[in-house]
Design a protein around this motif. Structure first.
Motif, mmCIF file in Angstrom:
data_model
loop_
_atom_site.group_PDB
_atom_site.id
_atom_site.type_symbol
_atom_site.label_atom_id
_atom_site.label_comp_id
_atom_site.label_asym_id
_atom_site.label_seq_id
_atom_site.Cartn_x
_atom_site.Cartn_y
_atom_site.Cartn_z
ATOM 1 N N UNK A 17 42.180 -37.031 -38.724
ATOM 2 C CA UNK A 17 41.702 -37.715 -37.623
ATOM 3 C C UNK A 17 41.880 -37.562 -36.296
ATOM 4 N N UNK A 18 41.157 -37.686 -35.459
ATOM 5 C CA UNK A 18 41.770 -37.829 -33.999
ATOM 6 C C UNK A 18 41.591 -39.292 -33.702
ATOM 7 N N UNK A 19 42.855 -39.809 -33.204
ATOM 8 C CA UNK A 19 43.203 -41.120 -33.023
ATOM 9 C C UNK A 19 42.686 -41.506 -31.579
ATOM 10 N N UNK A 20 41.586 -41.883 -31.413
ATOM 11 C CA UNK A 20 41.171 -42.222 -30.090
ATOM 12 C C UNK A 20 39.750 -42.973 -30.239
ATOM 13 N N UNK A 21 40.009 -44.396 -30.128
ATOM 14 C CA UNK A 21 38.680 -45.437 -30.607
ATOM 15 C C UNK A 21 37.554 -44.914 -29.721
ATOM 16 N N UNK A 22 37.535 -44.633 -28.439
ATOM 17 C CA UNK A 22 36.468 -44.287 -27.512
ATOM 18 C C UNK A 22 35.568 -43.191 -28.298
ATOM 19 N N UNK A 23 35.904 -42.208 -29.045
ATOM 20 C CA UNK A 23 34.897 -41.196 -29.465
ATOM 21 C C UNK A 23 34.984 -40.943 -30.875
ATOM 22 N N UNK A 24 35.729 -42.020 -31.634
ATOM 23 C CA UNK A 24 35.881 -41.624 -33.147
ATOM 24 C C UNK A 24 34.600 -41.780 -33.952
ATOM 25 N N UNK A 25 33.558 -42.569 -33.505
ATOM 26 C CA UNK A 25 32.504 -42.802 -34.516
ATOM 27 C C UNK A 25 31.258 -42.126 -33.897
#
Length: 298
Positions: free
Chosen positions: A259-267
């Protein structure tokens, strides 16, 4: 009572296990169990006794099984009687590149049950997909995109949308990469890593907005070329959590999907697209079920 419940009961009887029956039916055990429980409540009887020895029918259950077999036999006779043209059926499926493997796995499941349906799968970018929907050259499609995008502002005039799946962004790395054993990866982790990217508007956006410090080795429309570059250890790649879900290189450890840890683009939301003018055929409905099963299986 409905036909699906009869099929579930017969499959559980044959497998002597709800879990095994659910796997054979490509459903979750809870879905099969709840359907049977609903019928038991409706009829006021117990259909199966569950024990360590397995799931076996009660006396009432055996009556249902006997009658259920007769019903399905008659349905098959009717179907064979009035389906002389079934070999001429076809289904045209469009899919985004990120869903190609999933759609192919769904095809394998679908083909076992409906071998007489000719399937044509086309990998498309979103513009091609929307045009094909408008021109009715595909029957169903699976894709991620934003409904708020101005370019898609009029799509509701000719397309019906169904929510399919919520995916998240991951980084695919080789077993040779020093990132291989990480539980999550940040943009900072990628600053000195070379990346390969799929040539799409979304990838270009990621590149422009997020990867200003990340060197791009190359972009390509061929997902197999991207996968080869990752396996060889020359680069990493952004993919969705399911893109290589059943890929053998992931299963045998040659690749890791982290998983890429970046809330802005995660979903990201994925959709089933159906042409409004035609609606969805029975074949397309069944194919969608197979896609959803593959996406949601653990």
């Amino acid at each position: 009572m409905n036909i699906e419940q009869i099929k579930y009961i017969l499959e559980v009887t044959k497998a002597r296990s709800i879990t095994k029956a659910a796997a054979n039916l490509h459903l979750s055990p809870s879905a099969v169990s709840q359907s049977i429980s609903q019928l038991e409540k409706e009829l006021g009887i117990t259909i199966f006794n569950r024990s360590r020895q397995g799931t076996v029918p009660t006396l009432d259950g055996k009556k249902i099984i006997r009658i259920g077999n007769e019903i399905l036999t008659k349905i098959d006779e009717l179907y064979n009687e009035f389906s002389t043209e079934k070999k001429e059926k076809s289904l045209r499926v469009g899919c985004a590149p990120s869903l190609t493997y999933i759609v192919y796995d769904a095809f394998l499941l679908f083909n076992k049950e409906y071998p007489y349906v000719h399937i044509e799968i086309k990998e498309m970018n979103i513009d091609e997909m929307l045009n094909a929907m408008k021109d009715e050259t595909i029957d169903i499609a699976f894709s991620p995109f934003s409904l708020e995008d101005p370019a898609t502002s009029n799509v509701h005039n000719f397309i019906r949308f169904r929510s399919l799946y919520t995916g998240y962004i991951c980084v695919c790395v080789s077993s040779r990469s020093h990132l291989y054993y990480k539980n999550s990866i940040t943009l900072k982790d990628l600053e000195n890593e070379k990346m390969v990217m799929y040539s799409s508007n979304r990838s270009i956006t990621f590149n422009t907005e997020l990867f200003t410090k990340v060197p791009i080795l190359f972009t390509s429309n061929n997902i197999e070329v991207l996968r080869a570059a990752i396996i060889d250890g020359h680069a990493s790649c952004l993919i969705y959590n399911f893109t290589f879900k059943n890929n053998q290189d992931v299963k045998n450890g040659n690749l890791a999907v982290i998983p890429l840890k970046n809330p802005e683009i995660i979903n990201h939301q994925f959709w089933t697209l159906i042409p409004k003018s035609k609606g969805i055929s029975a074949e397309a409905e069944e194919f969608q079920k197979k896609v959803m099963f593959i996406l949601n299986e653990s």
